[in-house]
Design a protein around this motif. Structure first.
Motif, short mmCIF file in Angstrom:
data_model
loop_
_atom_site.label_atom_id
_atom_site.label_comp_id
_atom_site.label_asym_id
_atom_site.label_seq_id
_atom_site.Cartn_x
_atom_site.Cartn_y
_atom_site.Cartn_z
N GLN A 10 13.24 15.59 55.45
CA GLN A 10 12.12 15.59 54.52
C GLN A 10 11.14 14.44 54.74
O GLN A 10 10.14 14.34 54.04
CB GLN A 10 12.64 15.55 53.07
N ILE A 49 18.70 19.64 48.97
CA ILE A 49 17.53 18.87 48.54
C ILE A 49 17.46 18.73 47.03
O ILE A 49 16.74 17.87 46.51
CB ILE A 49 16.23 19.51 49.09
N ARG A 95 12.19 23.22 52.17
CA ARG A 95 12.72 22.77 50.88
C ARG A 95 13.47 23.87 50.14
O ARG A 95 14.32 23.59 49.32
CB ARG A 95 11.59 22.23 49.99
#
Length: 307
Positions: free
Chosen positions: A148, A193, A288
Protein backbone atom coordinates in the motif's frame (compact mmCIF):
# COMPACT_ATOMS: atom_id res chain seq x y z
CA UNK A 1 14.45 -17.13 -5.36
CA UNK A 2 15.76 -14.64 -2.79
CA UNK A 3 16.87 -16.00 0.57
CA UNK A 4 16.17 -14.13 3.80
CA UNK A 5 17.30 -16.36 6.70
CA UNK A 6 15.90 -14.02 9.33
CA UNK A 7 12.37 -14.11 7.91
CA UNK A 8 9.72 -15.12 10.45
CA UNK A 9 6.07 -14.68 9.55
CA UNK A 10 2.88 -15.62 11.37
CA UNK A 11 -0.83 -16.21 11.10
CA UNK A 12 -2.78 -15.15 14.20
CA UNK A 13 -6.52 -15.91 14.07
CA UNK A 14 -9.02 -15.27 16.85
CA UNK A 15 -10.97 -18.41 17.83
CA UNK A 16 -14.39 -16.80 17.45
CA UNK A 17 -15.49 -19.18 14.70
CA UNK A 18 -14.38 -21.31 11.79
CA UNK A 19 -12.00 -20.10 9.09
CA UNK A 20 -13.66 -18.88 5.88
CA UNK A 21 -12.34 -18.08 2.42
CA UNK A 22 -11.18 -14.61 3.51
CA UNK A 23 -9.21 -16.18 6.37
CA UNK A 24 -7.63 -18.65 3.94
CA UNK A 25 -6.44 -15.78 1.74
CA UNK A 26 -4.61 -14.15 4.65
CA UNK A 27 -3.16 -17.43 5.90
CA UNK A 28 -2.06 -18.52 2.42
CA UNK A 29 -0.45 -15.18 1.53
CA UNK A 30 1.42 -15.12 4.83
CA UNK A 31 2.52 -18.75 4.48
CA UNK A 32 3.69 -18.39 0.89
CA UNK A 33 5.62 -15.20 1.56
CA UNK A 34 7.45 -16.93 4.41
CA UNK A 35 8.18 -20.15 2.55
CA UNK A 36 9.24 -18.39 -0.66
CA UNK A 37 11.91 -16.64 1.44
CA UNK A 38 12.85 -19.93 3.12
CA UNK A 39 11.55 -18.45 6.34
CA UNK A 40 9.67 -19.69 9.38
CA UNK A 41 5.87 -19.49 9.68
CA UNK A 42 4.23 -19.48 13.10
CA UNK A 43 0.63 -19.84 14.21
CA UNK A 44 -0.69 -17.90 17.20
CA UNK A 45 -4.20 -18.22 18.59
CA UNK A 46 -5.43 -14.84 19.86
CA UNK A 47 -7.74 -16.15 22.59
CA UNK A 48 -8.02 -13.04 24.75
CA UNK A 49 -11.80 -12.60 24.90
CA UNK A 50 -13.48 -15.80 26.20
CA UNK A 51 -17.10 -14.53 26.01
CA UNK A 52 -16.72 -14.07 22.23
CA UNK A 53 -14.88 -17.33 21.60
CA UNK A 54 -16.13 -20.68 20.38
CA UNK A 55 -14.48 -23.42 22.50
CA UNK A 56 -14.20 -25.62 19.40
CA UNK A 57 -12.77 -22.97 17.09
CA UNK A 58 -9.05 -23.21 17.91
CA UNK A 59 -8.84 -26.93 17.15
CA UNK A 60 -11.00 -26.48 14.04
CA UNK A 61 -8.72 -23.70 12.77
CA UNK A 62 -5.62 -25.86 13.20
CA UNK A 63 -7.33 -28.81 11.52
CA UNK A 64 -8.24 -26.70 8.48
CA UNK A 65 -4.71 -25.28 8.17
CA UNK A 66 -3.28 -28.79 8.19
CA UNK A 67 -5.88 -30.01 5.70
CA UNK A 68 -4.76 -27.31 3.26
CA UNK A 69 -1.08 -28.22 3.81
CA UNK A 70 -0.32 -24.98 5.65
CA UNK A 71 2.03 -26.52 8.21
CA UNK A 72 3.51 -24.25 10.85
CA UNK A 73 6.88 -24.27 12.61
CA UNK A 74 7.24 -24.90 16.33
CA UNK A 75 4.43 -24.95 18.85
CA UNK A 76 1.20 -23.03 18.51
CA UNK A 77 1.13 -20.05 20.87
CA UNK A 78 -2.02 -19.21 22.85
CA UNK A 79 -2.29 -15.63 24.06
CA UNK A 80 -4.40 -16.70 27.04
CA UNK A 81 -1.17 -18.15 28.47
CA UNK A 82 0.75 -14.89 28.09
CA UNK A 83 -0.84 -12.66 30.73
CA UNK A 84 2.39 -11.96 32.73
CA UNK A 85 4.19 -10.72 29.60
CA UNK A 86 1.38 -8.26 28.82
CA UNK A 87 1.35 -7.05 32.42
CA UNK A 88 5.10 -6.41 32.27
CA UNK A 89 4.67 -4.36 29.09
CA UNK A 90 1.86 -2.34 30.68
CA UNK A 91 4.00 -1.62 33.73
CA UNK A 92 6.77 -0.38 31.43
CA UNK A 93 4.33 1.98 29.73
CA UNK A 94 3.04 3.23 33.09
CA UNK A 95 6.60 3.85 34.25
CA UNK A 96 7.25 5.85 31.07
CA UNK A 97 3.99 7.78 31.61
CA UNK A 98 2.71 6.44 28.32
CA UNK A 99 -0.26 4.58 29.86
CA UNK A 100 -2.89 5.97 32.21
CA UNK A 101 -6.10 4.78 33.92
CA UNK A 102 -9.33 5.98 32.33
CA UNK A 103 -12.91 5.72 33.56
CA UNK A 104 -14.57 7.08 30.41
CA UNK A 105 -17.62 5.18 29.26
CA UNK A 106 -18.65 4.93 25.61
CA UNK A 107 -21.59 7.15 26.47
CA UNK A 108 -19.27 9.81 27.85
CA UNK A 109 -17.07 9.69 24.77
CA UNK A 110 -20.13 9.82 22.50
CA UNK A 111 -18.21 8.45 19.54
CA UNK A 112 -15.33 10.89 19.94
CA UNK A 113 -11.69 9.86 20.16
CA UNK A 114 -10.19 9.82 23.64
CA UNK A 115 -7.82 12.77 23.91
CA UNK A 116 -6.75 13.00 27.55
CA UNK A 117 -10.28 12.81 28.97
CA UNK A 118 -11.43 10.96 32.11
CA UNK A 119 -8.07 10.31 33.72
CA UNK A 120 -8.64 8.56 37.07
CA UNK A 121 -7.07 10.45 40.01
CA UNK A 122 -4.47 8.50 41.99
CA UNK A 123 -6.69 8.50 45.10
CA UNK A 124 -9.38 6.56 43.21
CA UNK A 125 -7.16 4.03 41.46
CA UNK A 126 -7.49 1.46 44.27
CA UNK A 127 -11.06 0.83 43.11
CA UNK A 128 -9.63 -0.60 39.86
CA UNK A 129 -12.81 0.25 37.94
CA UNK A 130 -11.09 1.64 34.89
CA UNK A 131 -9.38 0.80 31.64
CA UNK A 132 -5.75 1.47 30.82
CA UNK A 133 -5.13 3.65 27.78
CA UNK A 134 -2.01 4.37 25.79
CA UNK A 135 -1.13 8.06 25.53
CA UNK A 136 -0.57 8.16 21.80
CA UNK A 137 0.49 11.80 21.63
CA UNK A 138 -0.06 14.11 18.69
CA UNK A 139 1.19 14.46 15.14
CA UNK A 140 1.53 12.01 12.25
CA UNK A 141 2.50 8.36 12.50
CA UNK A 142 3.62 6.63 9.30
CA UNK A 143 5.03 3.36 8.04
CA UNK A 144 5.96 1.90 4.66
CA UNK A 145 3.78 -0.96 3.48
CA UNK A 146 5.04 -3.38 0.83
CA UNK A 147 1.70 -3.25 -1.01
CA UNK A 148 0.00 0.00 0.00
CA UNK A 149 3.01 2.31 0.00
CA UNK A 150 3.71 5.07 2.52
CA UNK A 151 0.77 5.12 4.93
CA UNK A 152 0.15 7.84 7.53
CA UNK A 153 -2.52 8.84 10.02
CA UNK A 154 -2.92 11.91 12.20
CA UNK A 155 -2.94 10.63 15.78
CA UNK A 156 -5.25 13.25 17.27
CA UNK A 157 -7.72 12.97 14.38
CA UNK A 158 -7.81 9.23 13.70
CA UNK A 159 -6.27 7.30 16.63
CA UNK A 160 -6.53 9.05 20.00
CA UNK A 161 -5.61 7.44 23.32
CA UNK A 162 -6.55 3.81 22.73
CA UNK A 163 -7.23 1.03 25.23
CA UNK A 164 -4.46 -1.45 26.08
CA UNK A 165 -6.33 -3.19 28.90
CA UNK A 166 -10.09 -3.20 29.07
CA UNK A 167 -12.13 -2.09 32.03
CA UNK A 168 -13.61 -5.58 32.43
CA UNK A 169 -10.17 -7.21 32.51
CA UNK A 170 -9.09 -8.59 29.09
CA UNK A 171 -5.97 -7.32 27.38
CA UNK A 172 -6.42 -5.41 24.16
CA UNK A 173 -5.49 -6.94 20.83
CA UNK A 174 -3.11 -4.03 20.18
CA UNK A 175 -0.86 -4.57 23.19
CA UNK A 176 -0.90 -8.37 23.05
CA UNK A 177 0.00 -8.59 19.38
CA UNK A 178 2.90 -6.16 19.77
CA UNK A 179 4.33 -8.03 22.77
CA UNK A 180 4.05 -11.40 21.04
CA UNK A 181 5.40 -10.20 17.69
CA UNK A 182 8.48 -8.89 19.51
CA UNK A 183 8.89 -12.01 21.66
CA UNK A 184 8.55 -14.34 18.66
CA UNK A 185 10.88 -12.14 16.58
CA UNK A 186 8.31 -11.69 13.83
CA UNK A 187 10.07 -9.95 10.96
CA UNK A 188 7.23 -9.84 8.39
CA UNK A 189 3.47 -9.50 8.78
CA UNK A 190 1.22 -10.25 5.82
CA UNK A 191 -2.46 -9.66 6.64
CA UNK A 192 -5.67 -7.99 5.46
CA UNK A 193 -5.89 -4.30 4.76
CA UNK A 194 -8.80 -4.06 7.21
CA UNK A 195 -6.09 -4.15 9.92
CA UNK A 196 -3.97 -1.30 8.52
CA UNK A 197 -5.32 1.17 11.09
CA UNK A 198 -4.25 -1.26 13.82
CA UNK A 199 -0.74 -1.19 12.39
CA UNK A 200 -0.50 2.51 13.21
CA UNK A 201 -1.50 1.80 16.83
CA UNK A 202 0.96 -1.07 17.01
CA UNK A 203 3.71 1.09 15.56
CA UNK A 204 3.14 3.62 18.37
CA UNK A 205 3.38 0.86 20.98
CA UNK A 206 6.47 -0.66 19.36
CA UNK A 207 8.21 2.70 19.51
CA UNK A 208 7.26 3.26 23.16
CA UNK A 209 8.36 -0.25 24.22
CA UNK A 210 11.57 -0.18 22.21
CA UNK A 211 10.58 -3.03 19.91
CA UNK A 212 11.72 -3.43 16.33
CA UNK A 213 8.91 -2.95 13.84
CA UNK A 214 8.21 -5.82 11.41
CA UNK A 215 7.86 -5.29 7.68
CA UNK A 216 4.17 -5.11 6.75
CA UNK A 217 2.19 -6.04 3.67
CA UNK A 218 -1.58 -5.52 3.79
CA UNK A 219 -3.41 -7.57 1.18
CA UNK A 220 -6.86 -6.60 -0.15
CA UNK A 221 -10.00 -7.86 1.55
CA UNK A 222 -12.48 -10.18 -0.15
CA UNK A 223 -15.96 -8.74 -0.54
CA UNK A 224 -19.42 -10.23 -0.46
CA UNK A 225 -21.60 -9.77 -3.54
CA UNK A 226 -23.28 -6.88 -1.65
CA UNK A 227 -19.95 -5.13 -1.07
CA UNK A 228 -19.54 -6.10 2.59
CA UNK A 229 -16.29 -7.61 3.84
CA UNK A 230 -16.24 -11.41 3.82
CA UNK A 231 -16.22 -12.16 7.56
CA UNK A 232 -17.56 -14.33 10.35
CA UNK A 233 -19.88 -11.50 11.39
CA UNK A 234 -21.39 -11.52 7.90
CA UNK A 235 -21.90 -15.30 8.04
CA UNK A 236 -19.17 -16.17 5.56
CA UNK A 237 -19.25 -19.83 4.57
CA UNK A 238 -16.94 -21.90 6.84
CA UNK A 239 -14.12 -23.69 5.08
CA UNK A 240 -14.32 -27.45 4.80
CA UNK A 241 -11.39 -29.74 4.01
CA UNK A 242 -10.87 -30.03 0.25
CA UNK A 243 -8.13 -32.39 -0.88
CA UNK A 244 -8.63 -31.65 -4.59
CA UNK A 245 -6.59 -28.45 -4.59
CA UNK A 246 -9.46 -26.48 -6.15
CA UNK A 247 -10.06 -24.23 -3.14
CA UNK A 248 -6.37 -23.36 -2.97
CA UNK A 249 -6.39 -22.79 -6.74
CA UNK A 250 -9.25 -20.30 -6.33
CA UNK A 251 -7.38 -18.57 -3.51
CA UNK A 252 -4.23 -18.26 -5.63
CA UNK A 253 -6.24 -16.90 -8.53
CA UNK A 254 -7.82 -14.31 -6.22
CA UNK A 255 -4.32 -13.42 -4.99
CA UNK A 256 -3.35 -12.57 -8.60
CA UNK A 257 -0.86 -15.46 -8.85
CA UNK A 258 -2.22 -16.83 -12.18
CA UNK A 259 -2.11 -20.53 -11.27
CA UNK A 260 -2.23 -22.80 -14.35
CA UNK A 261 -5.46 -24.65 -15.05
CA UNK A 262 -3.53 -27.93 -14.90
CA UNK A 263 -3.29 -27.48 -11.11
CA UNK A 264 -7.04 -27.93 -10.71
CA UNK A 265 -7.71 -31.31 -9.12
CA UNK A 266 -3.95 -31.80 -8.65
CA UNK A 267 -4.25 -31.97 -4.87
CA UNK A 268 -3.36 -29.48 -2.16
CA UNK A 269 0.32 -30.37 -1.86
CA UNK A 270 0.93 -29.94 -5.59
CA UNK A 271 -0.79 -26.53 -5.53
CA UNK A 272 1.22 -25.41 -2.49
CA UNK A 273 4.52 -26.55 -4.03
CA UNK A 274 3.79 -24.61 -7.24
CA UNK A 275 2.70 -21.56 -5.29
CA UNK A 276 5.87 -21.40 -3.17
CA UNK A 277 8.04 -21.51 -6.31
CA UNK A 278 5.97 -18.86 -8.12
CA UNK A 279 4.83 -16.55 -5.32
CA UNK A 280 4.80 -12.84 -6.25
CA UNK A 281 3.60 -10.62 -3.43
CA UNK A 282 3.90 -7.54 -5.65
CA UNK A 283 1.08 -8.84 -7.86
CA UNK A 284 -1.25 -7.43 -5.17
CA UNK A 285 0.37 -3.99 -5.12
CA UNK A 286 -2.10 -1.15 -4.61
CA UNK A 287 -5.21 -3.38 -4.44
CA UNK A 288 -7.47 -2.69 -1.46
CA UNK A 289 -10.52 -4.88 -2.11
CA UNK A 290 -12.00 -7.25 -4.67
CA UNK A 291 -14.98 -9.62 -4.83
CA UNK A 292 -14.67 -13.14 -3.50
CA UNK A 293 -15.12 -15.91 -6.10
CA UNK A 294 -18.75 -16.80 -6.80
CA UNK A 295 -20.16 -19.14 -4.19
CA UNK A 296 -17.53 -18.23 -1.59
CA UNK A 297 -19.60 -15.75 0.37
CA UNK A 298 -22.42 -16.22 2.85
CA UNK A 299 -23.29 -19.47 4.56
CA UNK A 300 -26.81 -19.03 3.19
CA UNK A 301 -25.37 -19.80 -0.26
CA UNK A 302 -25.11 -23.42 0.92
CA UNK A 303 -21.75 -23.91 -0.74
CA UNK A 304 -20.53 -27.47 -1.03
CA UNK A 305 -16.81 -28.22 -1.07
CA UNK A 306 -15.51 -28.36 -4.65
CA UNK A 307 -14.55 -31.52 -6.47
Amino acid sequence: MSVTPAYTGRFAPSPTGALHFGSLLAALASYLDARSHQGRWLVRIEDLDPPREDPRAASQILHILEAYQLHWDGEVRYQSQRQPAYQQALEQLIEQQRAFPCACSRKQLAGRLHLGRCVVPAAQQQQQDFAWRFASGRGRCCFDDALQGHYCEQLEQHIGDFVVKRRDGPWSYQLAVVVDDADQQISHVVRGIDLIDSTIRQHCLQQALGYQQPHYAHIPVALEANGQKLSKQNLAQPLLPDDSGNTLWLALDWLQQAPPATLKNAGNQAVIDWAIDHWQLTALQGLRQQPAPAGRQRASNQLHPPG
